[in-house]
Design an enzyme around this catalytic site. Structure first.
Site, PDB file in Angstrom:
ATOM      1  N   GLY A  91       1.019  -1.158  -0.081  1.00 33.19           N
ATOM      2  CA  GLY A  91       0.006   0.010  -0.064  1.00 33.19           C
ATOM      3  C   GLY A  91       0.933   1.142   0.113  1.00 33.19           C
ATOM      4  N   GLY A 138       1.157  -5.373   2.397  1.00 34.87           N
ATOM      5  CA  GLY A 138      -0.034  -5.373   1.694  1.00 34.87           C
ATOM      6  C   GLY A 138       0.061  -6.402   0.347  1.00 34.87           C
ATOM      7  N   GLU A 161       6.093  -2.692   9.065  1.00 28.35           N
ATOM      8  CA  GLU A 161       5.027  -1.635   9.377  1.00 28.35           C
ATOM      9  C   GLU A 161       5.377  -1.159  10.744  1.00 28.35           C
ATOM     10  OE1 GLU A 161       3.357  -4.284   6.166  1.00 28.35           O
ATOM     11  OE2 GLU A 161       4.263  -4.509   8.185  1.00 28.35           O
ATOM     12  N   ASP A 169      -0.800  -5.869   8.916  1.00 29.44           N
ATOM     13  CA  ASP A 169      -2.069  -5.912   8.823  1.00 29.44           C
ATOM     14  C   ASP A 169      -2.111  -7.121   7.500  1.00 29.44           C
ATOM     15  OD1 ASP A 169      -0.891  -4.379   6.915  1.00 29.44           O
ATOM     16  OD2 ASP A 169      -2.519  -2.914   6.655  1.00 29.44           O
TER      17      ASP A 169
END
Length: 402
Positions: A91, A138, A161, A169
């Site tokens: 992302g 991601g 992250e 995530d």
């Protein structure tokens, strides 16, 4: 193209920083190409100049294709690849930063991405990811859950992250927590990178194929024209190699990793890692330890708890939790570290984030508790519970859209 220099303990990772909200769509350059080739369906992430960044448009297109093809009796085999030198760099950090002053500006794309992650993990047709290069954050969520994930000598994986005040995530609190021993905590907290051989050894990919053979493998899979798992596996194995880990691979340091990253708190993990770093032959720890100490204390504490909880949670429970964590972090419920981390590393590039709080012992457990609190039921991520309704729960039918 500007790039984000994403600092992790094992080095500097560059990510594209084209904000989702300001994307310019060129008609003859679709972000995602979906091809229907008899019984084979081919998805190509098609933003090579931007390392195939995952944008709101990409998420919507992926969901549209995957739902259509799962319901299509003619579709048997799904292939996904990235154009250019990357599979997907994940992302866009700058998107979050640009939306920091607008309430929940990224809520829709976050909701759609985590909802999509569930369907990728539980997809009903045979899927093969052909991962020729960078596959991070991601982006890696489009690789790891596949029935078959093929990596090469150019593949680079990481989940860095936590270092900027965020958390692992896109289903990775589930994936990493189910790795052997405490490798998941190690990867989540340090952001350490794994190469193709290491990904197969760790169980995060299924096969290693030399990059030069990847186009031929793709052609063979298309000509196979079948989703039969045994046939697909046999075809991939014709091209795959059994690779030995490099002598200095972190996966050969597993006893040390398990010893240090089994500790109850981030502070104890760092203390244990420091003790090991002082021993002869453990020079590999230095850069990782330096990265840990430079990372957001809040991000580290949230990430460790999320991974530990993930061991006892189902995939849907992990995704719902990650949705809460993401939204609470973006809402600066307990800290604005995520925006400070992005500022320091991608906006001003001074590489000197000022964390708030600045040290681990000032991040109280009661604060961390706040970002894990369940939302009101109608505001939770909607994961379908019944198979016949598995494509329900879309953002447009949620309380947020209404």
């Amino acid at each position: 193209m500007k790039e984000v220099e994403f600092a992790v303990s094992s080095g500097i990772i560059s990510f594209p920083t084209i904000p989702m909200a300001k994307e310019v769509v060129v008609p003859d350059e679709p972000f995602v190409i979906g091809e229907e080739l008899d019984h084979v369906r081919l998805i190509t992430l098609n933003r090579p100049r931007h390392l195939n960044i995952i944008s709101s448009k990409v998420v919507s297109l992926l969901a549209e294709y995957l739902e259509k093809w799962e319901k299509d009796e003619q579709a048997a085999l799904i292939l996904i690849k990235g154009a250019g030198r990357a599979f997907s760099a994940g992302g866009d950090l700058k998107m979050f930063y640009d939306g920091r002053k607008s309430k929940d500006s990224c809520l829709e794309v976050v909701y759609r991405m985590y909802w999509l992650c569930y369907h990728i993990h539980t997809y009903k047709k045979t899927q093969v990811a052909l991962v020729q290069g960078i596959s991070m954050g991601g982006g890696a969520s489009l690789m790891v859950p596949m029935k078959f994930s093929v990596v090469t000598e150019k593949t680079v994986f990481a989940t860095p992250e936590a270092s900027i005040g965020f958390h692992v995530d896109c289903g990775f609190s589930y994936v990493l927590s189910h790795l052997p021993g405490h490798l998941g905590e190690f990867l989540a907290l340090t952001g350490a990178r794994l190469n193709g051989k290491e990904l197969v050894a760790a169980g995060l990919a299924t096969h290693f194929v030399p990059l030069e053979k990847l186009p031929e493998l793709e052609k063979r899979l298309i000509s196979l024209n079948s989703g039969d798992e045994k046939a697909v596996k046999s075809t991939i194995e014709e091209f795959s190699l059994n690779m030995q880990l490099d002598e200095d691979s972190v996966l050969n340091k597993k006893p040390i990793i398990d010893e240090c990253f089994s500790k109850g708190t981030v502070a104890d993990i760092i203390k244990s890692f420091e003790a090991e770093a002082s021993k002869e032959g453990n020079g590999w720890i230095g850069p990782l330890l330096k990265g840990l100490k430079r990372s957001s204390p809040t991000g580290l504490k949230i990430t460790l708890r999320s991974i530990r909880e993930g061991r006892k949670q189902t995939l849907p429970e992990c995704l719902k939790k990650e949705f809460r964590l993401t939204m609470n972090i973006l809402r600066t419920s307990i800290s604005a570290d995520v925006y400070e981390g992005i500022r320091a590393l991608t906006i001003d590039k001074d590489n000197a984030p000022k964390w708030d709080p600045p040290v681990l012992d000032q991040v109280g457990d009661e604060k961390v508790d706040l970002v894990f609190q369940p939302f009101q039921e109608d505001l939770e991520l909607k994961i379908p519970e019944q198979e016949q309704c598995r494509w329900d729960g879309k953002y447009e039918n949620s309380a947020y859209a209404n």
